[in-house]
Design an enzyme around this catalytic site. Sequence first.
Site, PDB file in Angstrom:
ATOM      1  N   LYS A 151       0.839  -1.209   0.000  1.00 36.34           N
ATOM      2  CA  LYS A 151       0.000   0.000   0.000  1.00 36.34           C
ATOM      3  C   LYS A 151       0.869   1.251   0.000  1.00 36.34           C
ATOM      4  O   LYS A 151       0.590   2.220  -0.725  1.00 36.34           O
ATOM      5  CB  LYS A 151      -0.921   0.004   1.229  1.00 36.34           C
ATOM      6  CG  LYS A 151      -2.043  -1.003   1.144  1.00 36.34           C
ATOM      7  CD  LYS A 151      -2.764  -1.177   2.483  1.00 36.34           C
ATOM      8  CE  LYS A 151      -3.699  -2.388   2.415  1.00 36.34           C
ATOM      9  NZ  LYS A 151      -4.205  -2.803   3.720  1.00 36.34           N
ATOM     10  N   GLN A 169      -5.106  -2.032  10.027  1.00 41.51           N
ATOM     11  CA  GLN A 169      -4.777  -3.276   9.319  1.00 41.51           C
ATOM     12  C   GLN A 169      -5.313  -4.469  10.110  1.00 41.51           C
ATOM     13  O   GLN A 169      -5.016  -4.626  11.298  1.00 41.51           O
ATOM     14  CB  GLN A 169      -3.253  -3.370   9.132  1.00 41.51           C
ATOM     15  CG  GLN A 169      -2.792  -4.520   8.275  1.00 41.51           C
ATOM     16  CD  GLN A 169      -3.172  -4.360   6.795  1.00 41.51           C
ATOM     17  OE1 GLN A 169      -3.153  -3.256   6.250  1.00 41.51           O
ATOM     18  NE2 GLN A 169      -3.521  -5.453   6.153  1.00 41.51           N
ATOM     19  N   ASP A 187     -11.707   1.791   4.379  1.00 46.51           N
ATOM     20  CA  ASP A 187     -12.075   0.378   4.206  1.00 46.51           C
ATOM     21  C   ASP A 187     -13.593   0.167   4.199  1.00 46.51           C
ATOM     22  O   ASP A 187     -14.061  -0.940   3.935  1.00 46.51           O
ATOM     23  CB  ASP A 187     -11.466  -0.473   5.337  1.00 46.51           C
ATOM     24  CG  ASP A 187     -10.066  -0.974   4.997  1.00 46.51           C
ATOM     25  OD1 ASP A 187      -9.742  -1.059   3.799  1.00 46.51           O
ATOM     26  OD2 ASP A 187      -9.310  -1.281   5.941  1.00 46.51           O
TER      27      ASP A 187
END
Length: 289
Positions: A50, A94, A117
């Site tokens: 990322k 994460q 997300d």
Amino acid sequence: MSTLILDGRATRDALIPGLMKRVQALSYVPTLAIIQVGDRPDSTAFIRAKKAFAKKIGIGEKHIQTTETVSQSELIDIIKECNADKGIHGIIVQLPLPIHLDRDAVIDAIEPKKDVDALTAWSVKRWLEGREDAIMPATARGIRTFLKMYKIDLFGKKVTVIGRSMLVGKPLITMCLNENATVTVCHSKTPDLAKETKWADVLIVAAGKQGLIQAKHVKRGQVIIDVGINSVTGEKLDDEIEGVRLVGDVDFEKVSKKVAAITPVPGGVGPMTVFSLFENLVDLCAGMN
Ligand code: NAD
């Protein structure tokens, strides 16, 4: 007839200039905070991918790493600081988190307008409703874009999705329904997988089980989307995620001989997911402007 290999890297690369234009049109550098608890090697590798992509397209990132033993309230305080920081426009925590942490409480601490997300309760309700302005979790969004780029229309198609997790399966199921497919969902308690997979025009596999889908599960003419990422230890390094050789859930070698189109692992869904994560960030920034 030869099988079409759906190339996620080439598709992503074709889309990058458009996203970069949107980034450059902003009056500031959009910046993503990536919060990592502990040092799981798979999480570290995903974060590295990322960060590399952010750099490539002119997006800023702030990687915040805590110890594995961070308390729930300490972690939520870090999220609150990111929420309040005007220099941070998107936040991801994460996953997975260590079991002593309440995942839902942690995720819901993220300011919804920075929820890249799309996992906060506020975001989930919006994508479940199929709202046009909803942020969609990156894997589902990436697959939707991927299929559209290859002109594979889900309208009226029979789609089987394997996997029902909040992060991957449920957003995929919703995305397919929103695209007017007829959707069958399979999971670890599905008794006869082959019966459900053979029925489909499009099979999307997101179980995280290497070799789950064999030639007996597929039929000629199908499109196979392999979301699974499984690391094979002790083998040659791969270029997609440094230091690990990856395979999907589908036995590519055997299945690809039978079907019409298939995504490889690596180089299929993975690059599209990373791309769509940053599309989500840019969409959030556009909403903040
Ligand atoms: P998860 O473990 O939370 O969920 C797995 C799902 O698969 C569950 O719903 C379970 O019921 C189902 N399942 C497990 N074993 C099964 C079996 N034998 N038969 C049928 N269904 C079975 O995992 P997740 O977070 O949903 O991720 C799934 C996979 O996708 C993982 O390999 C993950 O690494 C990968 N992933 C890939 C990307 C990408 O960009 N390619 C992004 C996110 C996750």
